[in-house]
Design a protein around this motif. Structure first.
Motif, PDB file in Angstrom:
ATOM      1  N   HIS A  75      35.853  83.061 -78.524  1.00 10.39           N
ATOM      2  CA  HIS A  75      35.848  81.928 -77.589  1.00 10.39           C
ATOM      3  C   HIS A  75      36.739  82.250 -76.415  1.00 10.39           C
ATOM      4  CE1 HIS A  75      34.701  80.019 -81.430  1.00 10.39           C
ATOM      5  NE2 HIS A  75      33.895  79.255 -80.635  1.00 10.39           N
ATOM      6  N   ASN A  76      36.110  82.256 -75.221  1.00 12.85           N
ATOM      7  CA  ASN A  76      36.864  82.508 -73.990  1.00 12.85           C
ATOM      8  C   ASN A  76      37.185  81.141 -73.377  1.00 12.85           C
ATOM      9  OD1 ASN A  76      37.907  83.280 -71.532  1.00 12.85           O
ATOM     10  ND2 ASN A  76      36.394  84.904 -71.180  1.00 12.85           N
ATOM     11  N   ILE A  77      38.317  80.590 -73.793  1.00  8.39           N
ATOM     12  CA  ILE A  77      38.689  79.229 -73.374  1.00  8.39           C
ATOM     13  C   ILE A  77      38.840  79.139 -71.869  1.00  8.39           C
ATOM     14  CG2 ILE A  77      40.348  77.365 -73.658  1.00  8.39           C
ATOM     15  CD1 ILE A  77      38.661  78.103 -76.142  1.00  8.39           C
ATOM     16  N   ALA A  78      39.413  80.149 -71.248  1.00  7.51           N
ATOM     17  CA  ALA A  78      39.607  80.133 -69.796  1.00  7.51           C
ATOM     18  C   ALA A  78      38.247  80.093 -69.075  1.00  7.51           C
ATOM     19  CB  ALA A  78      40.407  81.341 -69.356  1.00  7.51           C
ATOM     20  N   ALA A  79      37.277  80.862 -69.629  1.00  6.27           N
ATOM     21  CA  ALA A  79      35.945  80.866 -69.010  1.00  6.27           C
ATOM     22  C   ALA A  79      35.243  79.521 -69.198  1.00  6.27           C
ATOM     23  CB  ALA A  79      35.098  81.973 -69.607  1.00  6.27           C
ATOM     24  N   LEU A  80      35.427  78.939 -70.423  1.00  2.96           N
ATOM     25  CA  LEU A  80      34.837  77.625 -70.668  1.00  2.96           C
ATOM     26  C   LEU A  80      35.382  76.575 -69.709  1.00  2.96           C
ATOM     27  CD1 LEU A  80      34.807  77.534 -74.588  1.00  2.96           C
ATOM     28  CD2 LEU A  80      32.829  77.748 -73.052  1.00  2.96           C
ATOM     29  N   ASN A  81      36.682  76.629 -69.470  1.00  2.00           N
ATOM     30  CA  ASN A  81      37.314  75.666 -68.564  1.00  2.00           C
ATOM     31  C   ASN A  81      36.812  75.862 -67.137  1.00  2.00           C
ATOM     32  OD1 ASN A  81      39.811  75.100 -66.585  1.00  2.00           O
ATOM     33  ND2 ASN A  81      39.832  73.635 -68.287  1.00  2.00           N
ATOM     34  N   SER A  82      36.728  77.121 -66.735  1.00  2.00           N
ATOM     35  CA  SER A  82      36.252  77.406 -65.377  1.00  2.00           C
ATOM     36  C   SER A  82      34.793  76.973 -65.217  1.00  2.00           C
ATOM     37  CB  SER A  82      36.391  78.899 -65.073  1.00  2.00           C
ATOM     38  OG  SER A  82      37.751  79.287 -65.098  1.00  2.00           O
ATOM     39  N   HIS A  83      34.005  77.188 -66.295  1.00  4.61           N
ATOM     40  CA  HIS A  83      32.594  76.785 -66.236  1.00  4.61           C
ATOM     41  C   HIS A  83      32.436  75.272 -66.116  1.00  4.61           C
ATOM     42  CE1 HIS A  83      28.594  75.815 -67.943  1.00  4.61           C
ATOM     43  NE2 HIS A  83      28.221  76.911 -67.237  1.00  4.61           N
ATOM     44  N   ARG A  84      33.279  74.562 -66.877  1.00  6.19           N
ATOM     45  CA  ARG A  84      33.215  73.089 -66.796  1.00  6.19           C
ATOM     46  C   ARG A  84      33.594  72.596 -65.403  1.00  6.19           C
ATOM     47  NH1 ARG A  84      36.984  69.357 -67.158  1.00  6.19           N
ATOM     48  NH2 ARG A  84      38.558  70.852 -67.889  1.00  6.19           N
ATOM     49  N   GLN A  85      34.641  73.186 -64.866  1.00  3.60           N
ATOM     50  CA  GLN A  85      35.064  72.785 -63.517  1.00  3.60           C
ATOM     51  C   GLN A  85      33.999  73.129 -62.483  1.00  3.60           C
ATOM     52  OE1 GLN A  85      37.589  71.031 -62.718  1.00  3.60           O
ATOM     53  NE2 GLN A  85      38.802  71.075 -64.614  1.00  3.60           N
ATOM     54  N   LEU A  86      33.335  74.259 -62.682  1.00  5.44           N
ATOM     55  CA  LEU A  86      32.282  74.650 -61.761  1.00  5.44           C
ATOM     56  C   LEU A  86      31.125  73.653 -61.792  1.00  5.44           C
ATOM     57  CD1 LEU A  86      30.979  76.628 -59.781  1.00  5.44           C
ATOM     58  CD2 LEU A  86      30.128  77.920 -61.772  1.00  5.44           C
ATOM     59  N   PHE A 144      33.047  66.624 -48.937  1.00  5.83           N
ATOM     60  CA  PHE A 144      32.142  67.755 -49.160  1.00  5.83           C
ATOM     61  C   PHE A 144      32.862  69.085 -48.976  1.00  5.83           C
ATOM     62  CE2 PHE A 144      29.449  70.936 -47.018  1.00  5.83           C
ATOM     63  CZ  PHE A 144      28.591  71.241 -48.070  1.00  5.83           C
ATOM     64  N   THR A 145      33.678  69.184 -47.953  1.00  7.10           N
ATOM     65  CA  THR A 145      34.414  70.430 -47.693  1.00  7.10           C
ATOM     66  C   THR A 145      35.317  70.765 -48.861  1.00  7.10           C
ATOM     67  OG1 THR A 145      34.349  69.998 -45.312  1.00  7.10           O
ATOM     68  CG2 THR A 145      35.976  71.586 -46.106  1.00  7.10           C
ATOM     69  N   LYS A 146      36.030  69.743 -49.334  1.00  7.55           N
ATOM     70  CA  LYS A 146      36.926  69.960 -50.485  1.00  7.55           C
ATOM     71  C   LYS A 146      36.151  70.429 -51.709  1.00  7.55           C
ATOM     72  CE  LYS A 146      38.033  66.721 -53.213  1.00  7.55           C
ATOM     73  NZ  LYS A 146      38.496  65.472 -53.857  1.00  7.55           N
ATOM     74  N   ASN A 147      35.057  69.717 -52.036  1.00 10.78           N
ATOM     75  CA  ASN A 147      34.290  70.053 -53.234  1.00 10.78           C
ATOM     76  C   ASN A 147      33.597  71.403 -53.098  1.00 10.78           C
ATOM     77  OD1 ASN A 147      34.967  67.685 -54.608  1.00 10.78           O
ATOM     78  ND2 ASN A 147      33.275  66.538 -53.683  1.00 10.78           N
ATOM     79  N   ASN A 148      33.197  71.762 -51.865  1.00 12.80           N
ATOM     80  CA  ASN A 148      32.565  73.066 -51.638  1.00 12.80           C
ATOM     81  C   ASN A 148      33.549  74.196 -51.899  1.00 12.80           C
ATOM     82  OD1 ASN A 148      30.407  74.743 -50.906  1.00 12.80           O
ATOM     83  ND2 ASN A 148      31.128  74.861 -48.790  1.00 12.80           N
ATOM     84  N   ILE A 149      34.803  73.994 -51.418  1.00 11.33           N
ATOM     85  CA  ILE A 149      35.841  75.012 -51.652  1.00 11.33           C
ATOM     86  C   ILE A 149      36.150  75.125 -53.134  1.00 11.33           C
ATOM     87  CG2 ILE A 149      38.277  75.568 -51.254  1.00 11.33           C
ATOM     88  CD1 ILE A 149      37.962  74.314 -48.459  1.00 11.33           C
ATOM     89  N   LEU A 150      36.236  73.960 -53.793  1.00 13.30           N
ATOM     90  CA  LEU A 150      36.520  73.975 -55.228  1.00 13.30           C
ATOM     91  C   LEU A 150      35.405  74.666 -56.007  1.00 13.30           C
ATOM     92  CD1 LEU A 150      37.977  70.383 -55.775  1.00 13.30           C
ATOM     93  CD2 LEU A 150      39.222  72.562 -55.900  1.00 13.30           C
ATOM     94  N   THR A 151      34.182  74.483 -55.555  1.00 17.27           N
ATOM     95  CA  THR A 151      33.052  75.142 -56.218  1.00 17.27           C
ATOM     96  C   THR A 151      33.156  76.659 -56.099  1.00 17.27           C
ATOM     97  OG1 THR A 151      31.585  73.260 -55.785  1.00 17.27           O
ATOM     98  CG2 THR A 151      30.537  75.373 -56.244  1.00 17.27           C
ATOM     99  N   GLN A 152      33.451  77.118 -54.882  1.00 15.64           N
ATOM    100  CA  GLN A 152      33.609  78.566 -54.691  1.00 15.64           C
ATOM    101  C   GLN A 152      34.785  79.102 -55.492  1.00 15.64           C
ATOM    102  OE1 GLN A 152      33.455  79.744 -50.502  1.00 15.64           O
ATOM    103  NE2 GLN A 152      32.312  77.843 -50.032  1.00 15.64           N
TER     104      GLN A 152
END
Length: 523
Positions: free
Chosen positions: A5-16, A494-502
């Protein structure tokens, strides 16, 4: 270190995923211009804004309705403008014909032709004026009422037999109050005179005025002036008041049947407010009457059908229908087919039975209110009545709800010559022309009143439109604040969420690289 289980990847995926959803909503709002695109965006806001949208649509439709109402009113008022012009011309012709310098057979006949033509055009306008298929001037959008059937009488034999037709002048409404049998004794001070009556318009009135007696006895001559002044104050300038020894006579200054003067009760109170017993006697009310012709049937006689007899001396015409008394069936055959006749009981004589039969025939054919005269062999050719077309007016919806206050009723009475009381005017004789002047002026007043009502409705609708516009504007602004998106604020989001997505994409890539370090431990 763990590789299952890659917890860091799971967290990043959820945030993405969360950031992608946020960006999707930002793009939806920015592309639609709405803050609320579905109930999930703001359930309460959606419910409120949809209610506001319905109200706004209602206000906008009501504005359109009011504009249509103005167009309808303008159509009717425009037609009545021309009716007014024709009535004014008819007054001119009637006044001209009433002058003694014209010859009945030629000049007045030509004047009558123009009057007949104008009457026909007024009736055509009344029948044909419509808005979107709705007739406006035929009484169908008016209130239910009663119209008069005027009387137009013509008799070709008048020059040689003047006694056949006589014009009775219009009379004014009058009320008389008799003096008391025994004159009451009045106390010193101001008394109160109370009168209950129906005024010229038919409205009930209850007036109390001050009366200061000069003499102790009410019927004293010295009290006449004070009594006249008090009663005149109660009735107004439209009446003439005469007091004589405690008796009163009130007479309308306007002759005709339209004046509805009628006294129901008159009483007097002393300075202490106590009733003065038997201050006045009986009350007699006499209605006003319009001018009318009386036809002397006995003087007219019956047509014998002989070739040497001029049939025109026995035929009279009422509202275009011809009538005659005849001796027998052979005499009837000698008449033109369009002449309605009554066969007399005894040849050469018209009796009361023949007169009654003629009255019934006249009323049936013309709709006037002919009555037997006191002589029993004369006919009073009085105006008849006819029920106006039934209607409750035309209702305009000028609001966003079905409440009564959001409805405006437009009522236009029948503007035909029959309803205006001028269908039977005859200016081919000098007396007829004189009588026609007042009838036409009354018709002008009726049309003026109708045009005034239409103008008032139009002004009201214009104010209604202004109010609806303000209400719609304010409601739209309120709905916009709830429903519309703030483009600047949404672009920031939108700008904030776009940056967070990247960023979440980059971190997910980094998190996927973390388990690679385990391979070095296995070497």
């Amino acid at each position: 270190m763990r590789i299952q289980h890659n917890i860091a990847a799971l967290n990043s995926h959820r945030q993405l995923g969360s950031n992608n959803n946020a960006v999707g909503k930002n793009l939806e709002k920015l592309s639609s211009g709405y803050r609320i695109n579905r109930a999930g965006d703001d359930a309460a806001g959606l419910a409120i804004s949809e209610k506001m949208r319905a109200q706004i649509q209602g206000l906008e439709t009501a504005t359109s309705n009011a504009n249509d109402g103005i167009s309808l009113v303008q159509t009717a008022e425009g037609a009545l403008t021309e009716v007014h012009s024709m009535l004014n011309r008819m007054v001119e012709l009637a006044t001209q014909s009433a002058n003694g310098t014209y010859d009945n057979d030629v000049d007045r006949a030509n004047l009558q032709k123009e009057v007949d033509s104008l009457q026909s055009e007024i009736d055509r306008i009344a029948e044909s004026t419509n808005f979107n298929g709705i007739n406006l001037l035929d009484g169908s959008v008016g209130s239910t009422g009663v119209g008069k059937v005027a009387v137009d009488v013509k008799y070709a034999g008048l020059a040689g037999n003047a006694g056949v037709l006589a014009l009775n002048s219009a009379t004014a409404a009058q009320s008389t109050v008799d003096a008391a049998g025994t004159s009451p004794t009045l106390a010193a001070g101001d008394h109160t005179l109370n009168i209950k009556f129906r005024d010229a318009d038919g409205n009930l009135a209850d007036k109390s005025v001050s009366f200061t007696a000069v003499a102790a006895d009410l019927d004293a001559a010295a009290n006449n002036s004070a009594l006249e002044k008090a009663v005149q104050e109660a009735f107004g300038d439209g009446y003439t008041v005469t007091a004589t020894a405690g008796a009163l006579e009130i007479t309308s200054k306007t002759a005709g049947a339209d004046d509805k003067l009628e006294i129901y009760q008159i009483s007097l109170k002393d300075p202490d407010g106590a009733a003065v017993a038997s201050a006045f006697g009986d009350i007699t009310n006499t209605e006003g009457a319009d001018a009318y012709y009386t036809l002397d049937a006995a003087a007219l006689g019956a047509y014998d059908g002989e070739a040497a007899t001029n049939a025109d001396n026995y035929i009279f015409e009422i509202n275009g229908a011809k009538f005659a008394f005849v001796d027998d069936a052979d005499a009837a055959k000698a008449l033109d087919s369009d002449v309605n006749y009554v066969k007399v009981q005894a040849a050469g004589t018209v009796d009361d039975t023949d007169t009654a039969a003629m009255i019934a025939l006249i009323n049936e054919k013309t709709g006037i209110g002919a009555e037997v005269n006191a002589t029993n062999t004369s006919i009073d050719l009085k105006a008849g009545t006819t029920a106006a077309k039934s209607g409750n007016g035309l209702t305009l919806q000028v609001g966003d709800t079905a409440d009564k206050f959001n409805k405006v009723t437009v009522s236009i009475d029948d503007m035909s010559t029959k309803s205006l009381g001028i269908s039977g005017i005859d200016i081919s004789t000098q007396p007829g022309a004189s009588a026609a002047i007042d009838k036409i002026k009354a018709a002008i007043n009726s049309v003026s009143s109708t045009r005034g009502d239409l103008g008032a409705v139009q002004n009201r609708l214009e104010h209604t439109i202004n109010n609806l516009g303000v209400a719609s504007e304010n409601m739209t602004a309120a709905e916009s604040r709830i429903r519309d998106v703030d483009m600047a604020a949404e672009m920031m989001e939108f700008t904030k969420n776009n940056i967070l997505t990247q960023a979440s994409q980059a971190m997910l890539a980094q998190a996927n690289q973390l388990p690679q370090g385990v391979l070095q431990l296995l070497q």
